[in-house]
Structure formats: structure tokens, C-alpha cells
Design a protein around this motif. Structure first.
Motif, mmCIF file in Angstrom:
data_model
loop_
_atom_site.group_PDB
_atom_site.id
_atom_site.type_symbol
_atom_site.label_atom_id
_atom_site.label_comp_id
_atom_site.label_asym_id
_atom_site.label_seq_id
_atom_site.Cartn_x
_atom_site.Cartn_y
_atom_site.Cartn_z
ATOM 1 N N ASN A 1 11.039 51.518 77.103
ATOM 2 C CA ASN A 1 11.556 51.919 78.409
ATOM 3 C C ASN A 1 12.951 51.407 78.704
ATOM 4 O O ASN A 1 13.387 51.408 79.834
ATOM 5 C CB ASN A 1 10.589 51.479 79.513
ATOM 6 C CG ASN A 1 9.782 52.669 79.988
ATOM 7 O OD1 ASN A 1 10.199 53.810 79.799
ATOM 8 N ND2 ASN A 1 8.635 52.417 80.582
ATOM 9 N N LYS B 1 12.948 59.825 84.010
ATOM 10 C CA LYS B 1 14.179 60.160 83.286
ATOM 11 C C LYS B 1 13.901 60.762 81.908
ATOM 12 O O LYS B 1 14.827 61.116 81.186
ATOM 13 C CB LYS B 1 15.046 58.902 83.108
ATOM 14 C CG LYS B 1 15.369 58.192 84.407
ATOM 15 C CD LYS B 1 16.647 57.389 84.267
ATOM 16 C CE LYS B 1 17.840 58.234 84.637
ATOM 17 N NZ LYS B 1 19.098 57.996 84.153
ATOM 18 N N ASP B 2 12.616 60.834 81.529
ATOM 19 C CA ASP B 2 12.263 61.226 80.167
ATOM 20 C C ASP B 2 12.022 62.730 80.024
ATOM 21 O O ASP B 2 11.714 63.421 81.000
ATOM 22 C CB ASP B 2 10.999 60.478 79.712
ATOM 23 C CG ASP B 2 11.235 58.977 79.616
ATOM 24 O OD1 ASP B 2 12.412 58.569 79.556
ATOM 25 O OD2 ASP B 2 10.250 58.231 79.609
ATOM 26 N N TYR B 3 12.172 63.185 78.787
ATOM 27 C CA TYR B 3 11.962 64.593 78.474
ATOM 28 C C TYR B 3 10.935 64.749 77.357
ATOM 29 O O TYR B 3 10.854 63.902 76.463
ATOM 30 C CB TYR B 3 13.254 65.244 77.977
ATOM 31 C CG TYR B 3 14.365 65.279 78.992
ATOM 32 C CD1 TYR B 3 14.548 66.401 79.803
ATOM 33 C CD2 TYR B 3 15.238 64.206 79.125
ATOM 34 C CE1 TYR B 3 15.577 66.440 80.735
ATOM 35 C CE2 TYR B 3 16.262 64.230 80.047
ATOM 36 C CZ TYR B 3 16.428 65.349 80.850
ATOM 37 O OH TYR B 3 17.441 65.389 81.762
ATOM 38 N N GLU C 1 22.901 60.939 79.063
ATOM 39 C CA GLU C 1 22.165 59.711 79.396
ATOM 40 C C GLU C 1 22.822 58.469 78.788
ATOM 41 O O GLU C 1 22.318 57.371 78.955
ATOM 42 C CB GLU C 1 20.706 59.812 78.908
ATOM 43 C CG GLU C 1 19.913 60.996 79.479
ATOM 44 C CD GLU C 1 19.586 60.813 80.959
ATOM 45 O OE1 GLU C 1 19.849 59.721 81.502
ATOM 46 O OE2 GLU C 1 19.079 61.787 81.560
ATOM 47 N N MET D 1 5.677 58.625 80.138
ATOM 48 C CA MET D 1 7.032 59.063 80.499
ATOM 49 C C MET D 1 7.470 58.489 81.839
ATOM 50 O O MET D 1 6.651 58.316 82.737
ATOM 51 C CB MET D 1 7.095 60.605 80.578
ATOM 52 C CG MET D 1 7.086 61.305 79.231
ATOM 53 S SD MET D 1 6.774 63.088 79.347
ATOM 54 C CE MET D 1 8.281 63.686 80.113
ATOM 55 N N SER D 2 8.761 58.217 81.949
ATOM 56 C CA SER D 2 9.332 57.892 83.258
ATOM 57 C C SER D 2 9.999 59.160 83.794
ATOM 58 O O SER D 2 10.029 60.187 83.111
ATOM 59 C CB SER D 2 10.362 56.768 83.126
ATOM 60 O OG SER D 2 11.587 57.304 82.645
ATOM 61 N N PRO E 1 16.289 56.298 78.508
ATOM 62 C CA PRO E 1 15.506 57.527 78.561
ATOM 63 C C PRO E 1 14.970 57.938 77.184
ATOM 64 O O PRO E 1 15.620 57.701 76.168
ATOM 65 C CB PRO E 1 16.511 58.558 79.083
ATOM 66 C CG PRO E 1 17.508 57.765 79.839
ATOM 67 C CD PRO E 1 17.620 56.459 79.130
ATOM 68 N N LYS E 2 13.803 58.552 77.200
ATOM 69 C CA LYS E 2 13.174 59.023 75.968
ATOM 70 C C LYS E 2 13.254 60.542 75.897
ATOM 71 O O LYS E 2 13.068 61.228 76.895
ATOM 72 C CB LYS E 2 11.682 58.661 75.957
ATOM 73 C CG LYS E 2 11.364 57.192 75.985
ATOM 74 C CD LYS E 2 9.882 56.962 75.656
ATOM 75 C CE LYS E 2 8.932 57.203 76.818
ATOM 76 N NZ LYS E 2 8.949 56.145 77.827
ATOM 77 N N LEU E 3 13.513 61.020 74.703
ATOM 78 C CA LEU E 3 13.284 62.438 74.416
ATOM 79 C C LEU E 3 12.153 62.460 73.391
ATOM 80 O O LEU E 3 12.331 62.050 72.239
ATOM 81 C CB LEU E 3 14.564 63.090 73.861
ATOM 82 C CG LEU E 3 14.458 64.517 73.324
ATOM 83 C CD1 LEU E 3 13.922 65.489 74.372
ATOM 84 C CD2 LEU E 3 15.829 65.021 72.827
ATOM 85 N N ILE F 1 19.638 57.478 74.091
ATOM 86 C CA ILE F 1 18.204 57.777 74.260
ATOM 87 C C ILE F 1 17.412 57.228 73.067
ATOM 88 O O ILE F 1 17.964 56.929 72.012
ATOM 89 C CB ILE F 1 17.928 59.304 74.343
ATOM 90 C CG1 ILE F 1 18.500 60.030 73.111
ATOM 91 C CG2 ILE F 1 18.449 59.897 75.634
ATOM 92 C CD1 ILE F 1 17.893 61.397 72.870
ATOM 93 N N ASP F 2 16.099 57.116 73.313
ATOM 94 C CA ASP F 2 15.167 56.947 72.207
ATOM 95 C C ASP F 2 14.603 58.327 71.891
ATOM 96 O O ASP F 2 14.030 58.992 72.766
ATOM 97 C CB ASP F 2 14.027 55.996 72.598
ATOM 98 C CG ASP F 2 14.481 54.547 72.618
ATOM 99 O OD1 ASP F 2 15.372 54.200 71.812
ATOM 100 O OD2 ASP F 2 13.960 53.770 73.438
#
Ligand code: AVJ
Length: 320
Positions: free
Chosen positions: A149, A184-186, A73, A181-182, A152-154, A76-77
């Protein structure tokens, strides 16, 4: 009203509600004051309490797959709910750092003390790491998460903390995360698994009595913070695991009849001999149940990771 005052008021209302109900109950969420935190750390070091080691093993084995997300990605955050002392997370942080991944670590915990300790220990280990800790309760902080945002966030939630929630609350919790979450997030979350009932029974009723002290801390806290007189030592810890539902339940058992005065809330509570206070559930899961919870919350399982002894699993979820 300050945060602290609001918390005290909530705690008092909870005690009134739970101890005038039949059967009586209290929530494990109030175990964790400074002493409760220390007792939980002692629990995590118990040989019987397999959860911590098992999840450590999973993260150690799969840190590269997780780091790959950050690499793919291009940044990430990394948001951790209930970070605590971050012992398991540091394995991942080290690997992210070694692989020169671009990330910001955002540990969130109810305890400001934990956040401060964690932040300074990370600064010692990796001075250049971008760490932005936040104090807060899961539910209030989750809304804020949606605003992270930029990339992407994990989101990670370790320790099978979700196990303290009954299924409807667990779904709400997952839903709130899902809402923040979007596409793209996990979400990477630990779920302790169903297994030999004796292993579970032992993990929650250790020989040395640390778990009993942990459970009794609820009563110590009421004594201290609400001017009450629980004869704490006459309340025994009891654990019961139902292998069908996967629910481990903790109780405090009155081994003597007693009347407890809780002065701050002007309440007298009678206990019959062998009367119970239900204090905690620690839910155990299987894939079917986790799949169902995820689906109810608008998530789907992308990957399942298991430890070598097959005791514990971490699930990687994405939005459905
Ligand atoms: C912190 C909720 C994961 O339920 O296993 C440990 C708390 N209670 N021993 C758990 C706990 C008794 C723990 N969690």
C-alpha cells in the motif's frame, strides 16, 4: 505438512468427491502440472485459440493509456495474478520502461517454475527493472496484496482466467481483489466475449487434438500421482457451448465401459459407456454480465478496451 503434501491431499479429496458424484466431475485446476503447462502453451499457439492474440492486440493498442496511469501516479506497483510466461505483459513492461515510468512488477503465479523463468527473462531484457515475483495461489496471495500500500496498485489478470469460475465464485474472486484495493488502485482484467458459437466451439476442440490431450492430462495425473489405471485413450474430449448462458463446458467421455482402480485412495470407479466427467467451464461474457459481476463485487467499470476483431475485451475497474 509441506505445500506439496497439502496439495496432494487436496487433489486426492477432490478426486474422491468428484468421481463418486453423479454426474461425475473434476476441476480443470488440476490439469496444470509441468506437462499441463506445456499443453496450455501449445493451446495458446493454436490458430483456433483466438483469445491470446486478441488480448495481445488490446494491450498493444492501449499500452500507452495503461502506462499513463503509472506516470500520472508518479509510480505504481504492477501486480499480475497468474502471470504464466508473461508474453502479453512484456508488451506493457517494455512500454513502461520506454516511457521511464516508475514501477515495481510483481508477478504472482501458482508455479514457482513460471515465476523463475519469467524473472530471469525480464532480467535479460531489462536488467534494471524492479521485479519481485511471488509463488502462490490467487486466494492466499490476495490477502498479502492489501499490504502493498505504499503507492497505487495496478492489478492485472489476463487470459480470461476468471472464465473458469462460475458466477458466484467469480464474484468472490473479484470481491477479494476489491478488498485488497484502495480508492487509488486499478484492476485491469480480460473477459472473453460472447460471439459466433462456432468460433468458440472450434477454439475449445481443435483439429490437432491438443485440447483433448490437455483435458486428458487430468486422468494421466491421477494415474501417475494416485497409482490409478484410467484407460486414458478411451476417454474422448467433448466441448459444448451454450450461447444463451455463454458457458463453454468441457467433458471427458467414456467411449468404453470400464472400472478404474485408484489405489492411493482405495477407490474403484465404474464408468458406463458414454458416461461423462465434466472438467472445465470457460465462461463467455457481455458488458451487461461484467457490469453485474463488478457491481456485486463493489467495483465499477472505468474503461472498456476491445481488440480489432471484436472477440475479446479488457475492463479497467476501480472501487465503487
Ligand atoms: C486458461 C482458463 C483461460 O478456459 O480458455 C484453454 C484454459 N481450456 N483451452 C480457457 C483452456 C481449454 C483457458 N484459461
Amino acid at each position: 505438512m509441506t505445500k506439496q503434501e497439502r496439495f496432494q491431499k487436496e487433489f486426492q479429496e477432490h478426486v474422491k468427491e468428484g468421481l463418486t458424484a453423479y454426474p461425475k466431475y473434476l476441476s480443470s485446476r488440476y490439469i496444470y502440472d509441468e506437462k499441463g503447462d506445456v499443453l496450455f502453451q501449445k493451446i495458446m499457439a493454436l490458430p483456433e485459440y483466438y483469445l491470446t492474440q486478441a488480448e495481445y492486440n488490446i494491450i498493444d493498442q492501449h499500452k500507452d493509456a495503461l502506462a499513463q496511469i503509472a506516470i500520472d501516479e508518479k509510480g505504481i506497483d504492477l501486480i499480475e495474478l497468474g502471470a504464466g510466461d508473461g508474453k502479453k505483459t512484456k508488451v506493457l513492461l517494455k512500454h513502461l520502461n520506454d516511457r521511464k515510468a516508475n514501477f515495481t512488477y510483481i508477478p504472482i503465479d501458482i508455479s514457482q517454475h513460471s515465476i523463475d523463468e519469467l524473472t530471469s527473462s525480464i532480467k535479460d531484457l531489462w536488467p534494471d527493472m524492479d521485479v519481485q515475483g511471488e509463488q502462490g495461489r490467487y486466494f492466499s496471495v490476495l490477502d498479502k496484496l492489501a499490504s502493498y500500500n505504499n503507492r497505487p496498485k495496478l492489478i492485472i489478470v489476463l487470459g480470461s482466467n476468471i472464465g473458469n469460475l462460475e458466477h458466484p465464485e467469480a464474484i468472490k474472486f473479484l470481491e477479494q481483489i476489491q478488498n485488497s484495493m484502495s480508492d487509488k488502485d486499478y484492476l485491469f482484467m480480460g473477459f472473453d466475449q460472447k460471439k459466433d458459437p462456432l468460433t468458440i466451439q472450434n477454439a475449445y476442440s481443435d483439429e490437432t487434438g491438443v485440447t483433448q490431450e490437455f483435458n486428458r492430462n487430468l486422468l494421466h495425473r491421477i494415474n501417475k500421482e494416485m497409482d490409478a489405471n484410467f484407460p486414458v485413450d478411451t476417454f474422448e474430449h467433448w466441448e459444448s457451448y451454450d450461447p444463451e448462458t455463454g458457458t463453454a463446458k468441457s467433458f471427458l467421455l467414456a467411449t468404453q465401459p470400464c472400472t478404474v482402480k485408484i489405489n492411493t485412495i482405495e477407490l474403484d470407479i465404474n464408468f458406463d459407456k458414454w458416461e461423462t466427467i465434466h472438467t472445465e467451464i470457460s465462461q463467455k461474457y457481455d458488458d451487461r454480465t461484467v457490469e453485474w459481476l463488478a457491481q456485486q463485487a463493489g467495483l465499477k467499470i472505468k474503461e472498456i478496451y476491445e481488440d480489432n476483431d471484436q472477440l475479446f475485451k479488457n475492463y479497467l475497474f476501480i472501487k465503487n
